[in-house]
Design a protein around this motif. Sequence first.
Motif, PDB file in Angstrom:
ATOM      1  N   PRO A  78       0.793  -1.230   0.000  1.00 19.61           N
ATOM      2  CA  PRO A  78       0.000   0.000   0.000  1.00 19.61           C
ATOM      3  C   PRO A  78       0.828   1.285   0.000  1.00 19.61           C
ATOM      4  O   PRO A  78       0.458   2.260  -0.665  1.00 19.61           O
ATOM      5  CB  PRO A  78      -0.844  -0.114   1.276  1.00 19.61           C
ATOM      6  N   ARG A  79       1.950   1.301   0.700  1.00 17.32           N
ATOM      7  CA  ARG A  79       2.790   2.516   0.702  1.00 17.32           C
ATOM      8  C   ARG A  79       3.283   2.854  -0.690  1.00 17.32           C
ATOM      9  O   ARG A  79       3.329   4.024  -1.081  1.00 17.32           O
ATOM     10  CB  ARG A  79       4.010   2.350   1.624  1.00 17.32           C
ATOM     11  N   MET A  80       3.673   1.832  -1.441  1.00 17.61           N
ATOM     12  CA  MET A  80       4.155   2.057  -2.807  1.00 17.61           C
ATOM     13  C   MET A  80       3.012   2.554  -3.695  1.00 17.61           C
ATOM     14  O   MET A  80       3.200   3.474  -4.498  1.00 17.61           O
ATOM     15  CB  MET A  80       4.752   0.775  -3.381  1.00 17.61           C
ATOM     16  N   ARG A  81       1.836   1.951  -3.562  1.00 16.15           N
ATOM     17  CA  ARG A  81       0.696   2.384  -4.369  1.00 16.15           C
ATOM     18  C   ARG A  81       0.264   3.795  -3.983  1.00 16.15           C
ATOM     19  O   ARG A  81      -0.125   4.586  -4.837  1.00 16.15           O
ATOM     20  CB  ARG A  81      -0.461   1.394  -4.245  1.00 16.15           C
ATOM     21  N   ARG A  82       0.376   4.150  -2.709  1.00 15.44           N
ATOM     22  CA  ARG A  82       0.050   5.508  -2.269  1.00 15.44           C
ATOM     23  C   ARG A  82       0.990   6.504  -2.945  1.00 15.44           C
ATOM     24  O   ARG A  82       0.547   7.527  -3.480  1.00 15.44           O
ATOM     25  CB  ARG A  82       0.147   5.594  -0.741  1.00 15.44           C
ATOM     26  N   GLN A  83       2.276   6.200  -2.953  1.00 15.78           N
ATOM     27  CA  GLN A  83       3.247   7.063  -3.625  1.00 15.78           C
ATOM     28  C   GLN A  83       2.976   7.101  -5.129  1.00 15.78           C
ATOM     29  O   GLN A  83       3.097   8.164  -5.753  1.00 15.78           O
ATOM     30  CB  GLN A  83       4.667   6.564  -3.384  1.00 15.78           C
ATOM     31  N   PHE A  84       2.624   5.961  -5.702  1.00 17.75           N
ATOM     32  CA  PHE A  84       2.304   5.885  -7.119  1.00 17.75           C
ATOM     33  C   PHE A  84       1.163   6.847  -7.452  1.00 17.75           C
ATOM     34  O   PHE A  84       1.232   7.604  -8.422  1.00 17.75           O
ATOM     35  CB  PHE A  84       1.925   4.441  -7.474  1.00 17.75           C
ATOM     36  N   PHE A  85       0.115   6.851  -6.628  1.00 17.98           N
ATOM     37  CA  PHE A  85      -1.017   7.734  -6.897  1.00 17.98           C
ATOM     38  C   PHE A  85      -0.684   9.200  -6.651  1.00 17.98           C
ATOM     39  O   PHE A  85      -1.302  10.073  -7.258  1.00 17.98           O
ATOM     40  CB  PHE A  85      -2.259   7.286  -6.124  1.00 17.98           C
ATOM     41  N   GLU A  86       0.286   9.485  -5.812  1.00 20.68           N
ATOM     42  CA  GLU A  86       0.755  10.877  -5.685  1.00 20.68           C
ATOM     43  C   GLU A  86       1.356  11.335  -7.015  1.00 20.68           C
ATOM     44  O   GLU A  86       1.148  12.474  -7.440  1.00 20.68           O
ATOM     45  CB  GLU A  86       1.789  11.001  -4.565  1.00 20.68           C
ATOM     46  N   ILE A  87       2.087  10.454  -7.678  1.00 17.61           N
ATOM     47  CA  ILE A  87       2.664  10.761  -8.991  1.00 17.61           C
ATOM     48  C   ILE A  87       1.550  10.926 -10.016  1.00 17.61           C
ATOM     49  O   ILE A  87       1.542  11.891 -10.796  1.00 17.61           O
ATOM     50  CB  ILE A  87       3.663   9.668  -9.416  1.00 17.61           C
ATOM     51  N   ILE A  88       0.592  10.006 -10.023  1.00 16.77           N
ATOM     52  CA  ILE A  88      -0.535  10.071 -10.953  1.00 16.77           C
ATOM     53  C   ILE A  88      -1.319  11.367 -10.742  1.00 16.77           C
ATOM     54  O   ILE A  88      -1.660  12.067 -11.702  1.00 16.77           O
ATOM     55  CB  ILE A  88      -1.470   8.845 -10.772  1.00 16.77           C
ATOM     56  N   ASP A  89      -1.605  11.698  -9.496  1.00 17.35           N
ATOM     57  CA  ASP A  89      -2.436  12.865  -9.173  1.00 17.35           C
ATOM     58  C   ASP A  89      -1.766  14.190  -9.527  1.00 17.35           C
ATOM     59  O   ASP A  89      -2.448  15.210  -9.646  1.00 17.35           O
ATOM     60  CB  ASP A  89      -2.829  12.851  -7.692  1.00 17.35           C
ATOM     61  N   THR A  90      -0.450  14.172  -9.695  1.00 17.93           N
ATOM     62  CA  THR A  90       0.255  15.391 -10.082  1.00 17.93           C
ATOM     63  C   THR A  90       0.630  15.381 -11.563  1.00 17.93           C
ATOM     64  O   THR A  90       1.509  16.124 -11.989  1.00 17.93           O
ATOM     65  CB  THR A  90       1.516  15.615  -9.213  1.00 17.93           C
ATOM     66  N   GLY A  91      -0.029  14.518 -12.341  1.00 13.63           N
ATOM     67  CA  GLY A  91       0.168  14.532 -13.787  1.00 13.63           C
ATOM     68  C   GLY A  91       0.835  13.303 -14.367  1.00 13.63           C
ATOM     69  O   GLY A  91       0.869  13.135 -15.575  1.00 13.63           O
ATOM     70  N   GLY A  92       1.405  12.454 -13.544  1.00 15.91           N
ATOM     71  CA  GLY A  92       2.004  11.210 -14.021  1.00 15.91           C
ATOM     72  C   GLY A  92       3.244  11.399 -14.877  1.00 15.91           C
ATOM     73  O   GLY A  92       3.537  10.567 -15.739  1.00 15.91           O
ATOM     74  N   GLU A  93       3.984  12.453 -14.613  1.00 17.59           N
ATOM     75  CA  GLU A  93       5.169  12.753 -15.418  1.00 17.59           C
ATOM     76  C   GLU A  93       6.151  11.583 -15.447  1.00 17.59           C
ATOM     77  O   GLU A  93       6.481  11.001 -14.418  1.00 17.59           O
ATOM     78  CB  GLU A  93       5.885  13.986 -14.874  1.00 17.59           C
ATOM     79  N   GLY A  94       6.556  11.212 -16.647  1.00 16.16           N
ATOM     80  CA  GLY A  94       7.549  10.163 -16.834  1.00 16.16           C
ATOM     81  C   GLY A  94       6.971   8.770 -16.985  1.00 16.16           C
ATOM     82  O   GLY A  94       7.694   7.848 -17.353  1.00 16.16           O
ATOM     83  N   LEU A  95       5.689   8.603 -16.711  1.00 11.91           N
ATOM     84  CA  LEU A  95       5.082   7.273 -16.814  1.00 11.91           C
ATOM     85  C   LEU A  95       4.679   6.972 -18.252  1.00 11.91           C
ATOM     86  O   LEU A  95       4.182   7.847 -18.964  1.00 11.91           O
ATOM     87  CB  LEU A  95       3.848   7.176 -15.907  1.00 11.91           C
TER      88      LEU A  95
END
Length: 71
Positions: free
Chosen positions: A39-56
């Motif tokens: 869950p910690r990794m997925r939480r961080q993943f969604f922080e990236i997604i929620d800010t635009g998903g840059e680099g994904l």
Amino acid sequence: MSPDKLVYMANQIAKFMETKPHAEGVEGVASHINDFWEPRMRRQFFEIIDTGGEGLRPLVLEASEKIKRPQ
């Protein structure tokens, strides 16, 4: 874990799944992250997604709709 490392890991999964039919690749990325990322990794993943998903990679962005968002 650093955001760069999470982006790298998600993109590695996507690179492998891009060799499969598109729908199977989307499901594969989502299933892998749901099954193996804590869950910690997925939480961080969604922080990236929620800010635009840059680099994904696009496949990761599409699969994010099927990834379980931790509470």
